[in-house]
Design an enzyme around this catalytic site. Structure first.
Site, PDB file in Angstrom:
ATOM      1  N   THR A  76      48.581  45.370  42.015  1.00 10.89           N
ATOM      2  CA  THR A  76      47.876  43.709  43.462  1.00 10.89           C
ATOM      3  C   THR A  76      48.092  42.836  42.783  1.00 10.89           C
ATOM      4  O   THR A  76      47.308  42.381  41.593  1.00 10.89           O
ATOM      5  CB  THR A  76      47.780  44.148  43.894  1.00 10.89           C
ATOM      6  OG1 THR A  76      47.086  43.092  44.953  1.00 10.89           O
ATOM      7  CG2 THR A  76      45.772  44.807  43.279  1.00 10.89           C
TER       8      THR A  76
ATOM      9  N   TYR B  72      38.545  45.257  45.570  1.00  3.94           N
ATOM     10  CA  TYR B  72      39.793  46.169  46.072  1.00  3.94           C
ATOM     11  C   TYR B  72      40.650  45.561  44.699  1.00  3.94           C
ATOM     12  O   TYR B  72      40.961  46.538  43.999  1.00  3.94           O
ATOM     13  CB  TYR B  72      40.914  45.487  47.392  1.00  3.94           C
ATOM     14  CG  TYR B  72      42.568  45.714  47.193  1.00  3.94           C
ATOM     15  CD1 TYR B  72      42.478  46.849  47.072  1.00  3.94           C
ATOM     16  CD2 TYR B  72      43.355  44.298  47.442  1.00  3.94           C
ATOM     17  CE1 TYR B  72      43.822  46.931  47.048  1.00  3.94           C
ATOM     18  CE2 TYR B  72      44.863  45.011  47.015  1.00  3.94           C
ATOM     19  CZ  TYR B  72      44.834  45.519  46.912  1.00  3.94           C
ATOM     20  OH  TYR B  72      46.020  46.336  46.833  1.00  3.94           O
TER      21      TYR B  72
END
Length: 336
Positions: free
Chosen positions: A117, A141
């Protein structure tokens, strides 16, 4: 030989599975269906309901199905939730990925494509951000994904596991054939939230933060059509099968849109106005992040087909209308 797709019943993973099946590949999907759906997996793929943290199961699948490639999507991915519950993310995204990588090494898997990501960059010092820029995640995250990148690189150095790490920017849209799309309830993706509001599923939507150092004060993101993202995975697979060296690549178009610009596009494409409220910033959200995408284009020959925000929104809108129609039909027949 077969390909194991973890998280293959989820939004991006299911698009990948359809593309692989369309290409004649033998595909095994491992998904715990916590956010994925059985209907999203094509019948020609083998669906195994289970967890990526179950090493015995992963090892058995690798052996039984002669897996030579793993495409690893399975993860938790809501930034605010990761701030509130970081240990969930370090379990689901980091510890479970460690299990998958260990099983891949032990099982002789040759190729590994990892779904990472842009959140690993945090609030980058420059925009567009390049793959060699220093990672500085702002959320658990992002940190959980960066940890997996590090494990994968170290496993490659020690054991020769060939890999491609793909850092996604903001994924949106749906299969142009409308076979699948984003179906998660209470989704947090901006395009889906705006479309649900336009269609009346939500009474209103919130914009989190209007005081960022951007032209209109809202966050800027690089939106990539899910079909183009899946095509990048296909290019990565061909690259690895040809003996390509381990590499990390951004998956974005290199152009950003603000939250308000996305909302305006949804209003234009849907042909309706809707209520938008303004709320404080959310923890973990960088002001602006846009991909430098020249490396993936030159190395993999990646050529996006849907590099247009209006097209992305139109496909997502068409899918949401289909999803709503199916839900109404199910409710009318007592199957909902």
């Amino acid at each position: 030989m077969s390909i194991l797709v973890t998280g293959g019943a989820g939004y991006i993973g299911s698009h990948m599975v359809h593309a692989l099946v369309d290409a004649g590949e033998r595909v095994v999907v491992l998904d715990n269906l916590s956010t994925g759906f059985r209907f999203a997996v094509p019948q020609k793929a083998v669906l195994v309901v289970g967890d990526t943290g179950d090493g015995a199961l992963v090892s058995r699948l690798i052996g039984e199905h002669r897996i030579d490639t793993i495409i690893h999507f399975a993860a938790s991915l809501v930034v605010p939730e990761s701030v509130a519950d970081p240990l969930k993310y370090y379990r689901n995204n980091t510890a479970n990925s460690r299990t998958v990588i260990a099983c891949a090494v032990a099982g002789g898997v040759k190729n590994f494509v990892f779904s990472s990501t842009a959140a690993v960059y945090g609030n980058p010092a420059r925009v567009p951000v390049a793959e060699d820029d220093t990672p500085a995640p702002m959320s658990p995250y992002g940190s959980s994904k960066l940890m997996t990148e590090i494990m994968l690189r170290d496993a490659t150095a020690a054991h020769g596991l060939r890999h491609v790490i793909l850092r996604y920017f903001n994924v949106a849209g749906a299969d142009p054939q409308l076979r699948i799309g984003q179906a998660t309830a209470n989704a947090t993706h901006l395009v889906k939230v705006a479309i649900e509001t336009a269609l009346g599923t939500r009474q209103k939507m919130d914009v989190f933060g209007t005081d960022y150092p951007t032209p209109d004060g809202t966050c800027i993101r690089d939106y990539i059509h899910v079909t183009d993202l899946v095509a990048a995975h296909g290019d990565a697979l061909r690259y690895l099968r040809a003996g390509g060296a381990p590499v990390t690549l951004n998956c974005g178009y290199g152009r950003g849109f603000s939250v308000l610009e996305v909302i305006d596009t949804v209003k234009q494409v849907a042909g309706v106005d809707f209520r938008v409220d303004f709320a404080p910033r959310r923890a973990g959200d960088p002001a602006a992040i846009v991909a430098a995408s020249d490396r993936i284009r030159s190395l993999l020959g990646w050529q996006p087909r849907y590099d247009d925000l209006g097209t992305i929104v139109a496909h997502a809108l068409a899918w949401q209308k289909k999803l709503d129609t199916l839900a109404l039909g199910a409710a009318a027949t007592g199957r909902g």
